[in-house]
Enzyme design. Structure first.
Site, PDB file in Angstrom:
ATOM      1  N   ILE A  99      -2.550  -9.221   5.018  1.00  0.00           N
ATOM      2  CA  ILE A  99      -2.074  -8.171   5.916  1.00  0.00           C
ATOM      3  C   ILE A  99      -2.319  -6.775   5.341  1.00  0.00           C
ATOM      4  CG2 ILE A  99      -0.051  -7.229   7.090  1.00  0.00           C
ATOM      5  CD1 ILE A  99      -0.895  -9.861   8.305  1.00  0.00           C
ATOM      6  N   GLU A 100      -1.699  -6.465   4.220  1.00  0.00           N
ATOM      7  CA  GLU A 100      -1.884  -5.220   3.476  1.00  0.00           C
ATOM      8  C   GLU A 100      -1.598  -3.953   4.283  1.00  0.00           C
ATOM      9  OE1 GLU A 100      -5.225  -5.118   0.761  1.00  0.00           O
ATOM     10  OE2 GLU A 100      -5.671  -7.202   1.198  1.00  0.00           O
ATOM     11  N   GLN A 101      -0.681  -4.039   5.247  1.00  0.00           N
ATOM     12  CA  GLN A 101      -0.316  -2.875   6.049  1.00  0.00           C
ATOM     13  C   GLN A 101       1.022  -2.304   5.591  1.00  0.00           C
ATOM     14  OE1 GLN A 101      -0.602  -4.119  10.295  1.00  0.00           O
ATOM     15  NE2 GLN A 101      -1.945  -5.712   9.506  1.00  0.00           N
TER      16      GLN A 101
END
Length: 369
Positions: free
Chosen positions: A130-132
């Site tokens: 995801i890395e959001q």
């Protein structure tokens, strides 16, 4: 690892449609031996998790070690068949906008699509990347944990023996404003892959070139995960098979390389001032460098210095067998689930004898001594 850009509802449903179109049309097993289309079950004592970004370099990987391959490139049925012949899992890349998954119906639709795609492609699970940005205790914070649990439950039910993993930053300390429920996520999936690299994405001190994954900083991140009560068997250490090339505004005799101030998610400086370079390219630069390979004892990391055609000085920081072996020893000492890298394609798999030795040494470094 970079995900697709987040977007509105229309883009989300378009992504689902594209997933549908990406399926294997006939559903027939593409392997010469149909048994190779059966999912891999069971687990090994030590996980070696490999990210593959496409192409055919996977044919030269050290398959004696690999337990899981996360496919971040185009679907390759030949890779799936070969990995299964070696008893290794092959898993999908999972990405979705956190703003969309606040809605339970959207989560359910996304999960259904992922399970269906995995079945069509004879895959063994999914790696959620995801890395959001997520704020603590926000709707997205709770929805993301729910997504991981619901995805794990669905995959385990629909594909016996399947594996669901989630990628987290090198520390649970809201790195890059990713304030996730790390304990909840770790409990909800088979294990988390800790991306122990890009550790200079937010620099709050001097704007100077530093190691991609400094030893003490890296291990401090795992200590923090463990202090949260996360089991070491839920943690796989990720190491970088690439480095960062920085152009120095000034390079001192003490090897201090001042870099351009480029902010990222609130921090005044970041590794965005540099560019990522795979290990195979770094090794080709050693002989023409000004310094050869140097070693920073404080960060326990190698680096080199060179000048470009415009006579600007550069400092290139990376990881090599020496620095990776030190981290692999920690994996063994603390009883972590395993080790892995971003990404398997970064090495030189040509027939060059020197490159072959360098590549072999990098794979060997993953084995804790």
């Amino acid at each position: 690892m970079q995900g697709l850009p987040g977007g509105g509802g229309a883009r989300f449903w378009l992504a689902l449609l594209l997933l549908q179109q990406a399926r294997v049309g006939s559903g027939a097993c593409p392997c010469q031996d149909p048994s190779l289309c059966n999912p891999i079950s069971g687990s090994r004592d030590f996980e070696v998790f490999v990210f593959d970004v496409g192409g055919k370099t996977w044919k030269f990987y050290d398959w004696s070690q690999i337990t899981t391959v996360a496919t971040f490139g185009k679907y390759d049925p030949e890779l799936m068949c070969y990995a299964h012949s070696k008893g290794s899992r092959v898993v999908l890349k999972g990405y979705v906008s956190v703003k969309e998954i606040v809605k339970p119906t959207v989560r359910a639709a996304w999960i259904s699509q992922q399970v269906d795609l995995a079945k069509k492609q004879y895959m063994d699970g999914i790696n959620i990347d995801i890395e959001q940005e997520v704020n603590m205790s926000s709707p997205e914070y709770f929805a993301l944990t729910a997504l991981v649990k619901e995805t794990t439950d669905a995959f385990h039910k629909e594909i016996p023996g399947s594996q669901v993993t989630f990628d987290v930053a090198w520390s649970p300390g809201c790195i890059d404003k990713r304030c996730y429920n790390y304990t909840g996520i770790a409990e909800s999936c088979d294990f988390v892959f800790v991306m122990s690299y890009d550790e200079q994405s937010q620099v709050w001190t001097d704007c100077i070139a530093r190691a991609n994954a400094p030893y003490n900083q890296t291990l401090g991140g795992y200590d923090d995960f463990l202090r949260l009560g996360i089991s070491p068997k839920k943690l796989v250490m990720g190491v970088p098979w690439y480095g960062y090339d920085y152009t120095c505004l000034n390079l001192s005799k003490a090897h201090i390389c001042s870099i351009k101030e480029i902010s990222f998610r609130g921090a005044p400086c970041s590794d965005a001032a540099g560019r990522q370079v795979p290990y195979r390219i770094i090794m080709k630069r050693v002989n023409s460098s000004l310094s050869g390979i140097l070693w920073n004892e404080e960060q326990k990391a190698p680096y080199l210095e060179y000048s470009d055609r415009q006579e600007a000085f550069h400092q290139l920081w990376f990881d090599d067998p020496r620095s990776i072996s030190l981290k692999a020893a920690y994996v063994k000492e603390r009883g972590l689930r395993g080790i892995g890298m971003w990404n398997g394609n970064c090495l030189d798999y040509s027939g060059d004898p020197i490159a072959q030795e360098q590549t072999k040494a990098m794979w060997e470094a993953l084995k804790p001594k």
